[in-house]
Design a protein around this motif. Structure first.
Motif, short mmCIF file in Angstrom:
data_model
loop_
_atom_site.label_atom_id
_atom_site.label_comp_id
_atom_site.label_asym_id
_atom_site.label_seq_id
_atom_site.Cartn_x
_atom_site.Cartn_y
_atom_site.Cartn_z
N SER A 226 -15.32 0.89 -1.27
CA SER A 226 -15.31 0.07 -0.07
C SER A 226 -15.96 -1.26 -0.38
O SER A 226 -17.06 -1.31 -0.94
N ALA B 130 -8.17 6.94 -5.67
CA ALA B 130 -8.47 5.69 -4.97
C ALA B 130 -8.16 4.45 -5.79
O ALA B 130 -7.91 3.37 -5.24
N VAL C 237 -6.62 4.85 3.75
CA VAL C 237 -6.84 3.43 3.48
C VAL C 237 -7.08 2.73 4.81
O VAL C 237 -6.35 2.97 5.78
N ILE D 197 0.83 -1.20 0.00
CA ILE D 197 0.00 0.00 0.00
C ILE D 197 0.87 1.26 0.00
O ILE D 197 0.64 2.19 -0.77
N SER E 233 -10.37 9.07 -1.28
CA SER E 233 -9.39 10.03 -1.79
C SER E 233 -10.06 11.34 -2.14
O SER E 233 -11.23 11.36 -2.57
N CYS F 93 -12.51 -3.47 3.15
CA CYS F 93 -11.38 -2.75 2.57
C CYS F 93 -11.91 -1.43 2.02
O CYS F 93 -12.79 -1.44 1.15
N ILE G 200 -4.87 1.78 -5.54
CA ILE G 200 -4.86 0.96 -4.34
C ILE G 200 -6.08 0.04 -4.33
O ILE G 200 -5.97 -1.15 -3.98
N ALA G 201 -7.24 0.55 -4.72
CA ALA G 201 -8.44 -0.29 -4.73
C ALA G 201 -8.28 -1.48 -5.66
O ALA G 201 -8.77 -2.59 -5.36
N VAL H 76 -10.99 2.61 0.59
CA VAL H 76 -10.07 3.64 0.11
C VAL H 76 -10.89 4.90 -0.16
O VAL H 76 -11.86 4.85 -0.92
#
Length: 326
Positions: free
Chosen positions: A297, A317, A19, A6, A311, A307, A320-321, A309
């Motif tokens: 999410s 986002a 995150v 991450i 932004s 999980c 990372i997503a 993220v």
């Protein structure tokens, strides 16, 4: 995904946001990156509130379904029965269920199939959009795209219409209705509708590139969000939301909410009532993308894994997503 992965993606992409990963009620990872306010050098923190764009469509759906649960509305209630002479281009047979499942066929004021850019301006006099009723001129004049129930076509305007129907049926303004029927039962104490022109100190300013520099999104979005998205929340509140939803604290029949109603193969997903669903597992998703905001999410009810993220930039986002399990 591990902490180092991450951090690496965040560094490589200049990620600005938060995150958080929970599993079984325990926080496995939570970290904030980048600035909440670039002008004053205010950093994002774990408690920063972010606009989540269409991520809040799920909340709108639940507010409507709470009224259905009470017998105030029905899934087969027609929009016309509450609209009267307003929005005459919405077909008479369009129902609440059609709107919840993006199968209404109504024309969309913010058509995501159109050839547009995230930096384009859509809402005109953004400062006037402080109530759901104020959206009526924006929603009007868009011809029907296809017969109700014919197919799935993501429709932002449909969720503003849902907010309008909920107001008229329930006799309570949409913002208060959602607070009473979703936010408070869920225990989401840091989530609310915030005016874009008076953001509190704990809210991130949304940014997008304009004229070669990053500027605030204040002229791109309604000054106060309505049914199609834009509420502000925190990563912790999103985790709280998922637990509350599947504990039956918001509506009684969660199974009906997350039961697949439509396959959406072009997105490799399915759709329930206001929620995206994984194409083959029980994972449920909320996703949002707009000028100066990106959010995803996912929640696996079998393992209790969430999980999230958030932004305060449009593309932020997604790197990372995408690295998270779907």
């Amino acid at each position: 995904m591990v902490r180092g992965d991450i951090d690496k993606i965040a560094q490589e992409t200049g990620f600005s946001g938060v995150v958080r990963i929970d599993r079984g009620g325990e926080i496995e990872f939570a970290k904030a990156y980048g600035p909440a306010n670039r002008t004053y050098g205010v950093p994002n923190t774990l408690d920063t509130r972010f606009g989540i764009a269409s991520g809040s469509k799920g909340f709108t759906a639940l507010a409507v379904l709470a009224l259905v649960q009470d017998g105030v509305l029905e899934l087969n209630t027609t929009a016309r029965s509450l609209l009267g002479k307003d929005l005459p281009l919405i077909a008479d047979d369009v129902t609440v269920e059609h709107l919840l499942t993006h199968t209404s066929g109504i024309g969309d004021y913010l058509d995501e199939d159109a050839d547009t850019e995230i930096t384009d301006y859509f809402v005109g006099a953004a400062h006037e959009l402080t109530t759901t009723e104020a959206f009526l001129p924006l929603l009007d004049g868009h011809p029907t795209k296809f017969p109700a129930g014919d197919r799935f076509s993501y429709c932002n305007g449909g969720f503003v219409v849902l907010a309008l129907l909920a107001e008229r049926a329930g006799g309570v303004g949409f913002h208060d209705l959602l607070r009473e029927r979703v936010l408070r039962p869920a225990g989401m104490t840091s989530t609310d509708f915030l005016r874009s022109d008076e953001l509190p100190a704990d809210a991130a300013v949304g940014y997008l590139p304009l004229d070669g520099v990053d500027r605030s999104n204040v002229f791109h979005l309604p000054v106060l969000a309505s049914g199609d998205g834009g509420i502000h929340t925190t990563a912790a509140d999103i985790s709280t939301f998922w637990r509350a939803l599947f504990a039956g604290q918001i509506v009684d029949s969660v199974e009906d909410v997350v039961r697949p109603r439509r396959d959406v193969p072009e997105q490799s997903r399915r759709y329930g009532l206001g929620f995206w669903l994984h194409e083959s597992t029980d994972t449920v998703m909320l996703v949002g993308y707009d000028a100066g905001a990106s959010f995803k999410s996912t929640h696996d009810p079998r393992t209790g894994t969430t999980c999230t993220v958030l932004s305060n930039t449009s593309p932020g986002a997604w790197p990372i997503a995408r690295a998270f399990p779907a």
